[in-house]
Motif scaffolding. Structure first.
Motif, mmCIF file in Angstrom:
data_model
loop_
_atom_site.group_PDB
_atom_site.id
_atom_site.type_symbol
_atom_site.label_atom_id
_atom_site.label_comp_id
_atom_site.label_asym_id
_atom_site.label_seq_id
_atom_site.Cartn_x
_atom_site.Cartn_y
_atom_site.Cartn_z
ATOM 1 N N GLU A 134 39.788 43.224 21.185
ATOM 2 C CA GLU A 134 40.127 44.926 21.555
ATOM 3 C C GLU A 134 41.407 45.158 20.889
ATOM 4 O O GLU A 134 41.573 46.116 21.056
ATOM 5 C CB GLU A 134 40.358 44.366 22.811
ATOM 6 N N VAL A 184 46.964 47.620 25.183
ATOM 7 C CA VAL A 184 45.946 47.099 25.769
ATOM 8 C C VAL A 184 45.416 46.714 26.807
ATOM 9 O O VAL A 184 46.495 45.682 27.213
ATOM 10 C CB VAL A 184 45.363 46.102 24.062
ATOM 11 N N ASP A 185 44.472 46.537 27.464
ATOM 12 C CA ASP A 185 45.036 45.878 28.810
ATOM 13 C C ASP A 185 46.369 46.249 29.923
ATOM 14 O O ASP A 185 47.118 45.746 30.204
ATOM 15 C CB ASP A 185 44.467 44.452 29.600
ATOM 16 N N GLU A 228 41.866 49.085 19.911
ATOM 17 C CA GLU A 228 42.202 50.143 20.584
ATOM 18 C C GLU A 228 43.092 50.890 19.568
ATOM 19 O O GLU A 228 43.561 52.104 19.996
ATOM 20 C CB GLU A 228 43.183 49.304 22.031
ATOM 21 N N ARG A 254 49.130 46.499 28.346
ATOM 22 C CA ARG A 254 50.671 45.650 27.151
ATOM 23 C C ARG A 254 50.686 47.118 26.792
ATOM 24 O O ARG A 254 49.587 47.477 26.406
ATOM 25 C CB ARG A 254 49.345 44.697 27.210
#
Ligand code: ADP
Ligand code: ZN
Ligand code: MG
Length: 486
Positions: free
Chosen positions: A172, A115-116, A176, A118
């Motif tokens: 989010e 996620v982003d 994901e 990470r």
């Protein structure tokens, strides 16, 4: 930080129900593929819940759940059993669902979700087998009566529940996690993961706590039927709960329903009204012993999983992380990419193939409204396309024109000849076009002669246009310069 000075943290755990792809239902021989069947045509005494009918376990479903557990890094206990979950509802003809309570097929797993940039390590509490219910259809008859109809085609279709640990910290991350989970189920062929058709359903549990503090009481949200809806519902609920806590209130444990049209959740029942399912061991089915041989036999059938394949694509073919990601979203696409390369996997060829598939071929796939796993070109056609592109017989521009015109079994080279799109390997013709361009654009020619290097770009573009896009830019530049410096 917030007005109260407290720092809140969101805690989310998801419960996913996925239909298990099998030919027959979980406890009877009825076909489990009911999508286009008329109501109540895939039924028998077992899945209609007639008294005295006895269930028989579907071995393929058990194996697919174990395969799922292994893909989710679970342990597979050597012993498990089935339990009756009792409740009364018109879509459940037996008055109970055969499920698993305290001894599920798979336990203690996890998946890693990006996620982003990470990595979030999300625990999987358990995966167990159960059966789907029938469906209720509420409608108004032509004579104006309100009726509720029962369709039992879905009753008894194998269903697995995948219970996630409360390890997710934002809507989010939840989204994901769901995408990654669905991708794995599709890769290993245990479920279609189709959310719109109800083959993949998610209940979301969410609470808010002070950072570092104990968990707050959770709210369970139901009724979301897309990834977007899950994320929206969680975002709404996160804010609602924070507002209550900020104002000094408390959150009661309850079940709420997402109302898509209004973008809100509404209370359905509180803890006090929670069901007592009166679980007890299913007396009509024996417990299951899962041998190590059975587990290792299933493990041998495990295909390469999405994360591993993504990394291999990036390293083996020197693809960008984005291209590796897009090409491995669906197993069929990844297979097609590798079949197109065949034995010749040089980085240049791989990169060119990736480029074409990710951009032009997938754009055409979208235009044609094809499913995510189906490309508009066959492996043979993709190979043919790659060959003429690499051989310099087709410019990028000509290829873009070619793709939408390509017949179902037509080779790209044949189509390029048919459409007069093959590269112009004829200096004489390019020279004619260059001369015509020089005559037609005296201002640009003057600019160029006055030292404005940029003017050549304009002349190259115009010359290529005159050849119907068939001339190669390098040839055009060389011949234009010859003509201009004459
Ligand atoms: P229940 O007893 O209601 O079945 P479980 O502890 O079995 O609750 O958890 C059910 C789901 O709720 C799991 O997916 C879990 O991750 C999630 N969950 C449990 N506690 C919380 C919490 N405090 N906040 C958010 N989600 C939670
Ligand atoms: Zn049946
Ligand atoms: Mg529970």
């Amino acid at each position: 930080m917030s007005s109260s000075g407290k720092q809140w943290e969101t805690v989310i755990g998801l419960e996913v129900h996925a239909q298990v792809l099998t030919a027959s239902k979980m406890y009877c021989g009825c076909s489990a593929r009911y999508a286009d069947a008329p109501p109540n045509t895939h039924v028998c005494p077992v899945c209609c819940g007639l008294p005295g009918a006895l269930p028989v376990m579907n071995r393929a479903a058990i194996e697919k759940v174990i395969l799922t557990g292994l893909a989710l890094n679970c342990s597979i206990p050597s012993f498990c059993k089935l339990d009756r979950k009792n409740y009364v509802y018109p879509d459940l003809p037996k008055g109970y669902q055969i499920s698993q309570y305290d001894l599920p097929l798979c336990i203690d797993g996890s998946i890693d979700v990006t996620v982003d940039g990470r990595t979030v390590h999300a625990g999987i509490t358990r995966v167990h087998i159960e059966e789907d219910t029938g469906r209720l259809v509420h409608r108004v008859e032509p004579d104006g009566r309100d009726v509720s109809l029962v369709d039992l085609n879905r009753s008894g279709v194998p269903l697995m529940e995948i219970v996630g640990e409360p390890d997710l910290r934002s809507p989010e991350e939840a989204r994901e996690y769901l995408i990654a989970l669905r991708q794995i189920l599709r890769y290993i062929g245990v479920s279609t993961g189709n959310m719109e058709e109800g083959a993949f359903r998610c209940d979301a549990n969410i609470s808010i706590r002070e950072v570092g503090g104990p968990f707050g009481s959770k709210v369970e949200i139901k009724n979301m039927n897309s990834f977007r809806a899950v994320e929206r519902a969680l975002r709404y609920e996160e804010e609602r709960q924070r507002d209550v806590l900020e104002a000094g209130g408390t959150i009661p444990q309850e079940t709420r329903g997402w109302v898509e049209a209004q973008g809100i959740t509404i209370s359905q029942r509180t803890k006090e009204q929670a069901h007592d399912y009166r679980y007890f061991p299913e007396p009509d089915l024996p417990p299951l012993r899962v041998s190590e041989e059975m587990v290792s036999g299933i493990r041998d059938r495990m295909p390469e999983l999405p994360a591993a394949r993504r990394q291999r694509f990036a390293s083996a073919y020197a693809l960008s992380p984005q291209d590796s990601n897009v090409l491995t979203l669906e197993r069929e696409i990844a297979d097609t990419f590798e079949a197109t390369l065949g034995a010749d996997t040089t980085p240049e060829r791989a990169k060119t193939a990736a480029n074409w598939i990710v951009n032009d071929v997938m754009a055409l796939q979208k235009t044609r409204g094809l499913p995510a796993e189906t490309l508009p070109l066959s492996v043979d056609q993709l190979r043919g396309l790659l060959d003429i592109v690499i051989a310099g017989e087709l410019t990028g521009r000509a290829a873009k024109e070619l793709l939408p015109e390509l017949g179902p079994d037509e080779q790209p080279r044949d189509a390029a000849i048919r459409l007069n799109l093959l590269v112009l390997n004829d200096d004489g013709a390019v020279r004619d076009a260059a001369r015509a361009t020089i005559e037609a654009f005296p201002a640009a020619v003057e600019d160029f002669r006055a030292g404005k290097q940029a003017a050549i770009g304009r002349l190259i573009g115009e010359t290529i246009k005159r050849t119907g896009g068939r001339a190669k830019p390098d040839d055009v530049r060389r011949i234009l310069l010859e003509e201009l410096n004459r």
